[in-house]
Scaffold this motif. Structure first.
Motif, PDB file in Angstrom:
ATOM      1  N   UNK A  46       0.815  -1.154  -0.013  1.00 35.67           N
ATOM      2  CA  UNK A  46      -0.019  -0.035   0.017  1.00 35.67           C
ATOM      3  C   UNK A  46       0.816   1.176   0.034  1.00 35.67           C
ATOM      4  N   UNK A  47       0.366   2.425  -0.689  1.00 33.11           N
ATOM      5  CA  UNK A  47       1.037   3.448  -0.426  1.00 33.11           C
ATOM      6  C   UNK A  47      -0.081   4.451  -0.343  1.00 33.11           C
ATOM      7  N   UNK A  48       0.155   5.830   0.246  1.00 32.94           N
ATOM      8  CA  UNK A  48      -0.608   7.003   0.353  1.00 32.94           C
ATOM      9  C   UNK A  48      -0.116   8.093  -0.659  1.00 32.94           C
ATOM     10  N   UNK A  49      -0.975   8.703  -1.495  1.00 36.10           N
ATOM     11  CA  UNK A  49      -0.781   9.950  -2.210  1.00 36.10           C
ATOM     12  C   UNK A  49      -1.193  11.203  -1.788  1.00 36.10           C
ATOM     13  N   UNK A  50      -0.510  12.045  -1.213  1.00 29.79           N
ATOM     14  CA  UNK A  50      -0.779  13.393  -0.207  1.00 29.79           C
ATOM     15  C   UNK A  50      -0.739  14.394  -0.950  1.00 29.79           C
ATOM     16  N   UNK A  51      -1.832  15.057  -1.735  1.00 26.82           N
ATOM     17  CA  UNK A  51      -1.573  16.154  -2.323  1.00 26.82           C
ATOM     18  C   UNK A  51      -1.652  17.398  -1.330  1.00 26.82           C
ATOM     19  N   UNK A  52      -0.813  18.571  -1.561  1.00 26.69           N
ATOM     20  CA  UNK A  52      -0.783  19.594  -0.828  1.00 26.69           C
ATOM     21  C   UNK A  52      -2.191  20.281  -0.544  1.00 26.69           C
ATOM     22  N   UNK A  57      -5.155   9.868  -0.814  1.00 26.56           N
ATOM     23  CA  UNK A  57      -5.633   8.725  -1.664  1.00 26.56           C
ATOM     24  C   UNK A  57      -4.794   7.574  -1.160  1.00 26.56           C
ATOM     25  N   UNK A  58      -5.459   6.506  -0.847  1.00 28.98           N
ATOM     26  CA  UNK A  58      -4.696   5.165  -0.522  1.00 28.98           C
ATOM     27  C   UNK A  58      -4.730   4.168  -1.896  1.00 28.98           C
ATOM     28  N   UNK A  59      -3.249   4.008  -2.097  1.00 28.57           N
ATOM     29  CA  UNK A  59      -3.099   3.006  -3.320  1.00 28.57           C
ATOM     30  C   UNK A  59      -2.945   1.700  -2.860  1.00 28.57           C
ATOM     31  N   UNK A  60      -3.770   0.636  -3.428  1.00 31.56           N
ATOM     32  CA  UNK A  60      -3.622  -0.763  -3.143  1.00 31.56           C
ATOM     33  C   UNK A  60      -3.101  -1.567  -4.415  1.00 31.56           C
ATOM     34  N   UNK A  61      -2.724  -2.838  -4.436  1.00 33.39           N
ATOM     35  CA  UNK A  61      -2.203  -3.286  -5.880  1.00 33.39           C
ATOM     36  C   UNK A  61      -3.240  -3.288  -6.844  1.00 33.39           C
TER      37      UNK A  61
END
Length: 310
Positions: A46-52, A57-61
């Motif tokens: 998993x990874x989070x994309x964090x706009x300023x 948004x949480x990314x999963x496979x």
């Protein structure tokens, strides 16, 4: 030309920045590369994309995110993780103090991170130059597009995952084309969603009258269109077309035509060595003077100044 083809006719990666990032928690990377468009495809963990300015948004496979520049954002294992690295223009990597990190985190061909078998793996493809992506496409997108794995079905992500770490003749060109195809596939899925905020002219393509006028202008921008000639082709009165077009698109037909011609000219100026006069004739202007006057009036700079932008 259909609406989607008109919108997507423009992604042309040339030496795009492509890599696989592999990380173990905790990790966070600050992205300040000012790139016009970046795709992030989650393949493991998993990874989070964090706009300023925007919701995280949480990314999963299988998920994909598309970040529209030039605004900065952060990618992390957790929203609370502090950034430890910074990605700058051209894909340069450093600590937040500016110390180079590229060699220290190099894990192989187009692979970067802190562990070859890290818990999180994400494919990243970045269009580095504004001319590689149509300005009309960028204007139609929100700062962050997100598609969950169950919202789209695309076989290209596994292919990119397999090809990205290869080092063979012609590999960079192959990866550029895969990136273009992946972007088009993702945006095709995104624009088909009811909640997607597609531009007014895109939605207006469904109207039998306005859609016809839009297709005529998009297919042949060099033609000397008038409201009267468009109305005749669409089978309505001049006043009727002007009123209906403005209601659905948000601007009069000739204003839309000017914007469409200048958008095409802007892309042609960046993508080719054609003279300003040659570009002018391709998009419906009599010569370089007429195009320059329209370009400066609408965009605030001359065609030559636009061509020389970094």
């Amino acid at each position: 030309m259909d609406a989607l083809a008109g919108l997507l006719d423009g992604p042309r990666a040339r030496g795009a920045f492509l890599m696989r990032a592999v990380m173990n928690a905790p990790w966070a990377v600050r992205v300040e590369d000012r790139a016009p468009l970046t795709l992030m495809c989650m393949t493991r963990g998993d990874a989070w994309v964090l706009p300023d300015d925007g919701d995280p948004v949480l990314l999963r496979p299988g998920d994909i995110a598309i970040a529209r520049g030039p605004d900065a954002y952060t990618c992390a294992d957790d929203p609370a993780s502090p950034p430890r690295a910074r990605i700058g223009p051209g894909g340069t990597c450093s600590t937040l103090r500016g110390e180079p990190l590229a060699e220290a985190m190099h894990l192989g061909v187009r692979t970067w991170g802190d562990s070859p078998d890290g818990a999180a793996s994400v494919l990243i493809g970045t269009y580095q130059m504004a001319g590689e992506v149509s300005g009309r496409l960028l204007a139609a997108l929100p700062p962050l597009v997100f598609l969950a794995a169950d919202e789209w079905n695309c076989p290209l992500m596994p292919v990119l995952d397999e090809e990205i770490s290869r080092d063979e003749p012609g590999q960079s060109v192959m990866l550029d084309r895969l990136l273009d195809l992946l972007l088009i596939a993702a945006l095709r899925s995104w624009f088909s969603r009811p909640q997607a905020e597609a531009p007014a002219w895109y939605l207006a393509m469904a109207d039998p009258v306005v859609g016809q006028a839009l297709r005529l202008m998009q297919d042949d921008p060099a033609h000397s269109w008038t409201v009267a000639s468009l109305a005749a082709k669409a089978g309505v009165s001049r006043a009727g077309l002007a009123r209906r077009f403005t209601e659905l698109v948000g601007e009069p037909p000739m204003a839309y035509l000017t914007g469409w011609r200048l958008a095409l000219a802007a892309d042609l100026l960046r993508e080719s060595d054609a003279t300003v006069g040659a570009v002018a004739r391709q998009v419906g202007y009599s010569g370089s003077f007429a195009l320059s006057a329209a370009f400066k009036r609408v965009r605030g700079i001359s065609p030559q100044e636009h061509r020389s932008l970094p």
